[in-house]
Design a protein around this motif. Sequence first.
Motif, PDB file in Angstrom:
ATOM      1  N   SER A 167       0.793  -1.220   0.109  1.00 12.98           N
ATOM      2  CA  SER A 167       0.021  -0.092  -0.066  1.00 12.98           C
ATOM      3  C   SER A 167       0.890   1.217  -0.216  1.00 12.98           C
ATOM      4  CB  SER A 167      -0.980   0.027   1.131  1.00 12.98           C
ATOM      5  OG  SER A 167      -0.326  -0.181   2.499  1.00 12.98           O
ATOM      6  N   ALA A 168       1.999   1.223   0.847  1.00 10.53           N
ATOM      7  CA  ALA A 168       2.763   2.499   0.980  1.00 10.53           C
ATOM      8  C   ALA A 168       3.479   2.714  -0.495  1.00 10.53           C
ATOM      9  CB  ALA A 168       3.759   2.308   1.956  1.00 10.53           C
ATOM     10  N   ALA A 169       4.172   1.550  -1.041  1.00  8.89           N
ATOM     11  CA  ALA A 169       4.811   1.591  -2.206  1.00  8.89           C
ATOM     12  C   ALA A 169       3.832   1.950  -3.390  1.00  8.89           C
ATOM     13  CB  ALA A 169       5.354   0.395  -2.587  1.00  8.89           C
ATOM     14  N   ALA A 170       2.643   1.523  -3.525  1.00 10.02           N
ATOM     15  CA  ALA A 170       1.634   1.839  -4.441  1.00 10.02           C
ATOM     16  C   ALA A 170       1.392   3.305  -4.454  1.00 10.02           C
ATOM     17  CB  ALA A 170       0.286   1.058  -4.126  1.00 10.02           C
ATOM     18  N   ARG A 171       1.162   3.896  -2.909  1.00 13.98           N
ATOM     19  CA  ARG A 171       0.882   5.460  -3.035  1.00 13.98           C
ATOM     20  C   ARG A 171       1.881   6.284  -3.357  1.00 13.98           C
ATOM     21  NH1 ARG A 171      -1.004   3.876   2.107  1.00 13.98           N
ATOM     22  NH2 ARG A 171       1.170   4.515   3.100  1.00 13.98           N
ATOM     23  N   SER A 172       3.165   5.679  -3.333  1.00 15.10           N
ATOM     24  CA  SER A 172       4.192   6.494  -3.522  1.00 15.10           C
ATOM     25  C   SER A 172       4.474   6.741  -5.104  1.00 15.10           C
ATOM     26  CB  SER A 172       5.733   5.998  -2.767  1.00 15.10           C
ATOM     27  OG  SER A 172       6.884   6.813  -3.104  1.00 15.10           O
ATOM     28  N   LEU A 173       4.105   5.451  -5.669  1.00 18.99           N
ATOM     29  CA  LEU A 173       4.460   5.361  -7.103  1.00 18.99           C
ATOM     30  C   LEU A 173       3.322   5.613  -7.957  1.00 18.99           C
ATOM     31  CD1 LEU A 173       6.423   2.001  -6.913  1.00 18.99           C
ATOM     32  CD2 LEU A 173       7.350   4.176  -7.589  1.00 18.99           C
ATOM     33  N   ARG A 174       2.114   6.039  -7.311  1.00 20.50           N
ATOM     34  CA  ARG A 174       0.776   6.230  -7.753  1.00 20.50           C
ATOM     35  C   ARG A 174       0.408   5.094  -8.810  1.00 20.50           C
ATOM     36  NH1 ARG A 174       3.453  11.070  -6.983  1.00 20.50           N
ATOM     37  NH2 ARG A 174       2.272  12.524  -5.986  1.00 20.50           N
ATOM     38  N   LEU A 175       0.606   3.845  -8.364  1.00 20.89           N
ATOM     39  CA  LEU A 175       0.413   2.602  -8.917  1.00 20.89           C
ATOM     40  C   LEU A 175      -0.691   1.891  -8.122  1.00 20.89           C
ATOM     41  CD1 LEU A 175       3.833   1.434 -10.247  1.00 20.89           C
ATOM     42  CD2 LEU A 175       2.183   2.567 -11.600  1.00 20.89           C
ATOM     43  N   SER A 176      -1.502   0.904  -8.586  1.00 20.27           N
ATOM     44  CA  SER A 176      -2.252  -0.106  -7.901  1.00 20.27           C
ATOM     45  C   SER A 176      -1.377  -1.020  -7.151  1.00 20.27           C
ATOM     46  CB  SER A 176      -3.195  -0.771  -9.025  1.00 20.27           C
ATOM     47  OG  SER A 176      -2.567  -1.548  -9.770  1.00 20.27           O
ATOM     48  N   HIS A 177      -2.124  -1.779  -6.028  1.00 19.44           N
ATOM     49  CA  HIS A 177      -1.465  -2.945  -5.436  1.00 19.44           C
ATOM     50  C   HIS A 177      -1.093  -3.804  -6.524  1.00 19.44           C
ATOM     51  CE1 HIS A 177      -3.170  -1.533  -1.365  1.00 19.44           C
ATOM     52  NE2 HIS A 177      -2.699  -0.606  -2.060  1.00 19.44           N
ATOM     53  N   ALA A 178      -1.694  -4.165  -7.494  1.00 22.13           N
ATOM     54  CA  ALA A 178      -1.866  -5.255  -8.222  1.00 22.13           C
ATOM     55  C   ALA A 178      -0.608  -5.198  -9.278  1.00 22.13           C
ATOM     56  CB  ALA A 178      -2.897  -5.569  -9.052  1.00 22.13           C
ATOM     57  N   THR A 179      -0.293  -3.869  -9.562  1.00 18.53           N
ATOM     58  CA  THR A 179       0.691  -3.528 -10.312  1.00 18.53           C
ATOM     59  C   THR A 179       2.111  -3.511  -9.748  1.00 18.53           C
ATOM     60  OG1 THR A 179      -0.623  -2.131 -11.601  1.00 18.53           O
ATOM     61  CG2 THR A 179       1.612  -1.812 -11.839  1.00 18.53           C
ATOM     62  N   VAL A 180       1.987  -2.900  -8.539  1.00 20.63           N
ATOM     63  CA  VAL A 180       3.450  -3.368  -7.625  1.00 20.63           C
ATOM     64  C   VAL A 180       3.685  -4.906  -7.469  1.00 20.63           C
ATOM     65  CG1 VAL A 180       4.541  -3.059  -5.367  1.00 20.63           C
ATOM     66  CG2 VAL A 180       2.965  -1.084  -6.659  1.00 20.63           C
ATOM     67  N   GLY A 181       2.795  -5.386  -7.178  1.00 18.20           N
ATOM     68  CA  GLY A 181       3.002  -6.851  -6.983  1.00 18.20           C
ATOM     69  C   GLY A 181       3.389  -7.675  -8.318  1.00 18.20           C
ATOM     70  N   ARG A 182       2.697  -7.397  -9.385  1.00 17.20           N
ATOM     71  CA  ARG A 182       3.014  -8.048 -10.726  1.00 17.20           C
ATOM     72  C   ARG A 182       4.439  -7.637 -11.060  1.00 17.20           C
ATOM     73  NH1 ARG A 182      -1.145  -6.343 -13.052  1.00 17.20           N
ATOM     74  NH2 ARG A 182      -0.414  -4.538 -14.028  1.00 17.20           N
ATOM     75  N   ARG A 183       4.781  -6.242 -10.936  1.00 19.52           N
ATOM     76  CA  ARG A 183       6.245  -5.788 -11.184  1.00 19.52           C
ATOM     77  C   ARG A 183       7.546  -6.646 -10.382  1.00 19.52           C
ATOM     78  NH1 ARG A 183       7.151  -2.495 -15.741  1.00 19.52           N
ATOM     79  NH2 ARG A 183       5.657  -0.831 -15.808  1.00 19.52           N
ATOM     80  N   LEU A 184       7.225  -6.811  -9.022  1.00 21.77           N
ATOM     81  CA  LEU A 184       8.165  -7.465  -8.177  1.00 21.77           C
ATOM     82  C   LEU A 184       8.194  -9.067  -8.750  1.00 21.77           C
ATOM     83  CD1 LEU A 184       9.663  -8.031  -5.751  1.00 21.77           C
ATOM     84  CD2 LEU A 184       7.779  -8.448  -4.256  1.00 21.77           C
ATOM     85  N   ALA A 185       7.036  -9.592  -9.046  1.00 22.67           N
ATOM     86  CA  ALA A 185       7.031 -10.912  -9.537  1.00 22.67           C
ATOM     87  C   ALA A 185       7.777 -11.067 -10.930  1.00 22.67           C
ATOM     88  CB  ALA A 185       5.594 -11.418  -9.858  1.00 22.67           C
TER      89      ALA A 185
END
Length: 284
Positions: free
Chosen positions: A19-37
Amino acid sequence: MDWDDLRVFLELARAGSLSAAARSLRLSHATVGRRLAALEAALGRTLMERRPDGYVLTGDGEAARALAEAMDEAALAIRRREGLGEGSGGGLTGLVRLTMTQALADRFLIPRLGPLRAAHPGLDLEVITDNRVLSLARREADLAIRLARPQQGELIGRRLATLGYGLYAAPDAPDALIAYDETLADLPEARWLARHGGGRRVALRTNSVQGQLAAAVAGFGMAFLPCLLADGVPGLERRPLPGPPLVREAWLLVHRDRKDVPRVRAVMETIVAVFEAERERLEG
């Protein structure tokens, strides 16, 4: 390997949660998780473990983070040199995490951070004030303000100020004490009150310094409080001390690997300036 995946991984490592990373990057939670994967698949390594309280770096993740930090700072340096990406005022961007006590944050530092925001409107701050002692070595925070001299060799510390303490009570308060509960009995101020309280009745106990302040205003008795918190509060007066004064030191701590990061250094310099300007208030 996609640089954007690495950038998302780095922000997740700094923030510790989706949630914190998504807010900082202005991305969705799903996008952050997908990028990490995607990054882990490209490298063939597990970089982060998901736990109930957030994401934690693995050994491979720590190594990847160190290299990603260097790449990120190089990219920022290029943008600063070319006058790109830093805003019209040349301000810094990114997240800086700071941990400190709640009373020091809420009643002292945060209200004085306006000049930092004006100078660097793209800079994001996360101020953590819970009771956990966050680790700078594990990158749980970038900076810490602690009321003790640093003991770890990898941390660099600067003494910000000495904090004075006093006994405060409402004018008609009884000759009783307001104190910390047993969970905080080892705090220097709790030990001081136990040693010099003269056997007075404890009318109220709490694990919150702000709770003690509120109890003093409500007339429960005398509270032994930081002067920066209690001086000037309507309805409170300072009582004579029954023993020698207590003074604690406030230290600004940073890990050696973070001290030259421009956004971290900007926050450090602001904190130092704030404490310097308010030295007499802090000393009481």
